[in-house]
Design an enzyme around this catalytic site. Structure first.
Site, PDB file in Angstrom:
ATOM      1  N   GLU A 113     146.985  43.588 101.221  1.00  0.00           N
ATOM      2  CA  GLU A 113     146.699  42.461 102.043  1.00  0.00           C
ATOM      3  C   GLU A 113     146.014  41.336 101.128  1.00  0.00           C
ATOM      4  O   GLU A 113     145.365  41.661 100.087  1.00  0.00           O
ATOM      5  CB  GLU A 113     145.587  42.795 103.026  1.00  0.00           C
ATOM      6  CG  GLU A 113     146.189  43.620 104.063  1.00  0.00           C
ATOM      7  CD  GLU A 113     145.111  43.920 105.146  1.00  0.00           C
ATOM      8  OE1 GLU A 113     144.127  43.285 105.190  1.00  0.00           O
ATOM      9  OE2 GLU A 113     145.329  45.087 105.666  1.00  0.00           O
ATOM     10  N   GLY A 182     139.892  47.851  97.856  1.00  0.00           N
ATOM     11  CA  GLY A 182     139.812  48.732  96.465  1.00  0.00           C
ATOM     12  C   GLY A 182     138.504  48.370  95.766  1.00  0.00           C
ATOM     13  O   GLY A 182     137.851  47.250  96.195  1.00  0.00           O
ATOM     14  N   LEU A 238     125.754  45.611  98.567  1.00  0.00           N
ATOM     15  CA  LEU A 238     124.405  46.305  98.768  1.00  0.00           C
ATOM     16  C   LEU A 238     124.208  46.803 100.090  1.00  0.00           C
ATOM     17  O   LEU A 238     124.193  48.169 100.232  1.00  0.00           O
ATOM     18  CB  LEU A 238     123.196  45.159  98.694  1.00  0.00           C
ATOM     19  CG  LEU A 238     122.107  45.611  98.152  1.00  0.00           C
ATOM     20  CD1 LEU A 238     122.107  46.413  96.789  1.00  0.00           C
ATOM     21  CD2 LEU A 238     120.934  44.671  98.107  1.00  0.00           C
ATOM     22  N   CYS A 357     139.089  43.587 106.282  1.00  0.00           N
ATOM     23  CA  CYS A 357     139.842  44.042 105.112  1.00  0.00           C
ATOM     24  C   CYS A 357     140.553  45.256 105.365  1.00  0.00           C
ATOM     25  O   CYS A 357     139.896  46.343 105.608  1.00  0.00           O
ATOM     26  CB  CYS A 357     139.092  43.985 103.897  1.00  0.00           C
ATOM     27  SG  CYS A 357     140.300  44.047 102.212  1.00  0.00           S
TER      28      CYS A 357
END
Length: 371
Positions: A113, A182, A238, A357
């Protein structure tokens, strides 16, 4: 040096895929590599610059479009190389925000994507660096199914080139964030080569200061990137102000505690002169309370930092996590700002696309499997 508990990613170089296909991919080649290719073919060196511009700057999909190359050279390249490495499968538009999400198919059938965001100040893209992900963050759709493989530098850059083709003539992509599926720093060599190609003045010509690399906190990779001497923005995921909570949300936190991750981030800022962006996903009832905001403010006190708050996007595979309401988001932001921490809330992609995502790829895979 190998960190205790961390096993560096060891999978086959994705470039081997193209060796098996018997064709040399042009996307991913540097200008110098193209010059070597031209020399091997007995062509003058200036042909390399022409080819480089056709591949990256003009993004053509057909060798016949390379009108300043001799017909014999175009014919040879068509039979021995690959001009484009991606095929657009589908796209989703959000008319309200001008955002488009693309699903691309790779040469081996894998899918990735990418997102194009058209804004008043320019066009930005978010690109993927791996097929899947092995980081295992509990709130993320990209980790469902684990890691398949790394992308090549060419596959990373080709996402940008393909989205550049979607823009009206005269418009260009001005900002690139490597924040898709990723962990970029686990695909370090291909990611850095892609960044250099994106920056090349003969290609996409995007300044390093307009390129962001995201990481979940791979400390050796952060330190290595700091030594590159490139003014790239580093975005650190974070997502929690304490080690205990971060370990619950992000398995990588079991290897590097917050103190070590933040030290590497500060080192990056000192060596590059670039302010580090701290990404913080807000999950209702998990990490979005006033106490977490105060803890985060104490954690970042005195650092060259910018916090980007990301209200949780709905993820079908993670139904236990919910998005906080606007009041909780604003309260969190106010506490950080009152403590001198520069803070923004990420712009909404909108409800007309699968904003999180990994969602589009996961949906396509379920459809393929008949689920």
């Amino acid at each position: 040096m190998q960190e205790s508990g961390y096993v560096p990613l060891k999978i086959a170089d994705p470039a081997l895929l193209f060796a098996e296909l018997g064709r040399q991919p042009l996307p991913g080649m540097s200008l110098e590599e193209m010059a070597d290719l031209m020399a091997d073919l007995g062509e003058p060196r200036f042909r390399a610059k022409q080819l480089f511009q056709w591949v990256y700057q003009k993004g053509v999909k057909d060798f016949d479009a390379m009108t300043n190359l001799p017909a014999r050279l175009r014919q040879h390249l068509a039979g021995t190389t690959m001009l484009r490495l991606l095929e657009k499968e589908t796209e989703q538009h959000d008319r309200r925000t001008g955002t488009t999400k693309y699903l691309f198919r790779l040469a081996d059938g894998s899918q990735v994507e990418s997102v194009l965001m058209r804004q008043s100040w320019g066009n930005s893209v978010c690109v993927t660096t791996q097929v899947g992900c092995r980081m295992g963050c509990t709130f993320c759709a990209s980790t469902v199914g684990g890691l398949v493989r790394n992308l090549t530098a060419g596959e990373i850059v080709d996402q940008i080139v393909m989205m550049q083709r979607e823009l009206p003539q005269g418009e260009r992509i001005s900002t690139v964030v490597l924040m898709g599926s990723g962990e970029p720093l686990e695909n370090y060599d291909h990611v850095l080569k892609a960044v250099r190609l994106v920056h090349d003045p003969e290609g996409l010509n995007i300044g390093y200061r307009h390129i962001t690399i995201s990481t979940s906190g791979i400390v050796p990779g952060m330190r290595r990137l700091a030594e590159e001497g490139l003014p790239i923005t580093l975005a650190l995921s974070l997502h929690a102000p304490t080690d205990e909570l971060r370990r619950q949300l992000m398995p990588v936190a079991r290897i590097w505690p917050l103190a070590e991750v933040l030290a590497a981030a500060r080192e990056y800022g000192e060596k590059t002169g670039r302010r580090v962006t701290y990404e913080y996903i807000l999950i209702e009832g998990v990490n979005d309370g006033p106490e977490e905001a105060r803890q985060l403010a104490r954690l970042l006190k005195g650092a060259l930092a910018h916090v980007n708050l990301i209200p949780m996007n709905p993820v079908a595979e993670r139904p236990q996590y919910r998005r906080p309401g606007p009041e909780r988001v604003n309260r969190f932001k106010e506490i950080l700002e009152s403590n001198g921490i520069a803070t923004t809330v990420r712009r909404e992609m909108g409800g007309e696309i699968d904003a999180a995502c990994g969602q589009l790829r996961n949906r396509a895979q379920r459809k393929h499997m008949g689920r």
